[in-house]
Design an enzyme around this catalytic site. Structure first.
Site, mmCIF file in Angstrom:
data_model
loop_
_atom_site.group_PDB
_atom_site.id
_atom_site.type_symbol
_atom_site.label_atom_id
_atom_site.label_comp_id
_atom_site.label_asym_id
_atom_site.label_seq_id
_atom_site.Cartn_x
_atom_site.Cartn_y
_atom_site.Cartn_z
ATOM 1 C CG HIS A 105 50.016 76.991 3.560
ATOM 2 N ND1 HIS A 105 49.419 76.652 5.069
ATOM 3 C CD2 HIS A 105 48.772 77.175 3.179
ATOM 4 C CE1 HIS A 105 48.334 77.680 5.262
ATOM 5 N NE2 HIS A 105 47.545 78.383 4.037
ATOM 6 C CD GLU B 210 48.752 71.036 8.361
ATOM 7 O OE1 GLU B 210 49.515 71.437 8.927
ATOM 8 O OE2 GLU B 210 47.826 71.836 8.319
#
Length: 246
Positions: free
Chosen positions: A212, A151
């Site tokens: 993602h 992330e």
């Protein structure tokens, strides 16, 4: 002028095959644009070694462990995300309070690296997702079970200006939608992401590096068009273009 060059650079890095003049000319043109914008050539970027311990932690990362997950004996993919939030720490604390998600690595805008879970345990970063192994054609679903999640602290298109002083980029997402603003990724953060990604691909012989937005295209847009996915993939030894097979 600078904004036009930045847009051209993004296209050359992330969509090299759409240009008719071939990869050699594309690479030469990219080097010229890098020079104009003040970007160092990729071959001249300093690389610091990133070591992974026997118990699956980055040696120099800040450990901020989130309990949970299950044993993950095989890791196949690396998935890149943005947090859509403020700082790396604020996202980690929100995950800790809510239990709604987690990731193995979180990288702050200044390049500080946090690790929340060892690489032999699953993390809740992918959700409902699927991807095809580019080598075997095997389709995998529920990629939490076989992927490592990174992330990046970044507001995405929800908060393109709130958490960063860098000028956002304006772009359409490859999965569709209108042109809009996206928070720009700082070079220090991109450098840290590249170094960690290279180490993970090498250590775990990963089959692909994806976003993602690739494994859940109907509901996710991260890391978005501001992220140089093609550049990262090439640094990790993959072709620049992401292809969903099957």
């Amino acid at each position: 002028m600078s904004e036009n060059l930045t847009t051209a650079r993004w296209s050359l890095v992330n969509q090299p095959d759409v240009f008719p003049w071939g990869r050699a000319v594309t690479a030469e043109l990219l080097n010229l644009i890098n020079e104009k914008l003040g970007y160092p050539p990729p071959t001249e970027q300093p690389k610091e070694p990133v070591d992974i311990t026997d118990d699956h932690w980055l040696e120099d990362a800040i450990r901020d462990e989130l309990s949970g997950g299950s044993h993950m004996p095989t890791r196949r993919f690396l998935v890149i995300h943005f947090t859509a939030g403020a700082s790396a720490k604020s996202s980690i604390e929100w995950w800790r309070r809510s239990g709604a998600a987690s990731a193995h690595i979180v990288i702050e805008r200044d390049g500080t690296i946090y690790q929340c879970r060892p690489f032999d345990r699953t993390a809740g970063h992918a959700g409902s997702s699927s991807w095809v192994d580019p080598n075997t054609g095997t389709r995998y679903t529920g990629l939490n079970s076989c992927s490592i999640g990174i992330e990046l602290a970044n507001g995405g298109d929800a908060y393109p200006r709130k958490f960063s002083k860098l000028k956002p980029i304006r772009a359409r997402h490859k999965n569709g939608g209108p042109e809009r603003e996206w928070e720009r990724y700082p070079e220090a953060q991109l450098t840290a992401c590249r170094q960690v990604s290279e180490a993970l691909v090498k250590r775990y012989h990963l089959d692909d590096v994806i976003g993602h937005e690739d494994i859940a295209p109907d509901r996710k847009s991260d890391p978005g068009p501001a992220f140089p996915m093609g550049e990262l993939r090439m640094a990790c030894g993959f072709p620049p273009d992401v292809h969903q097979l099957g």
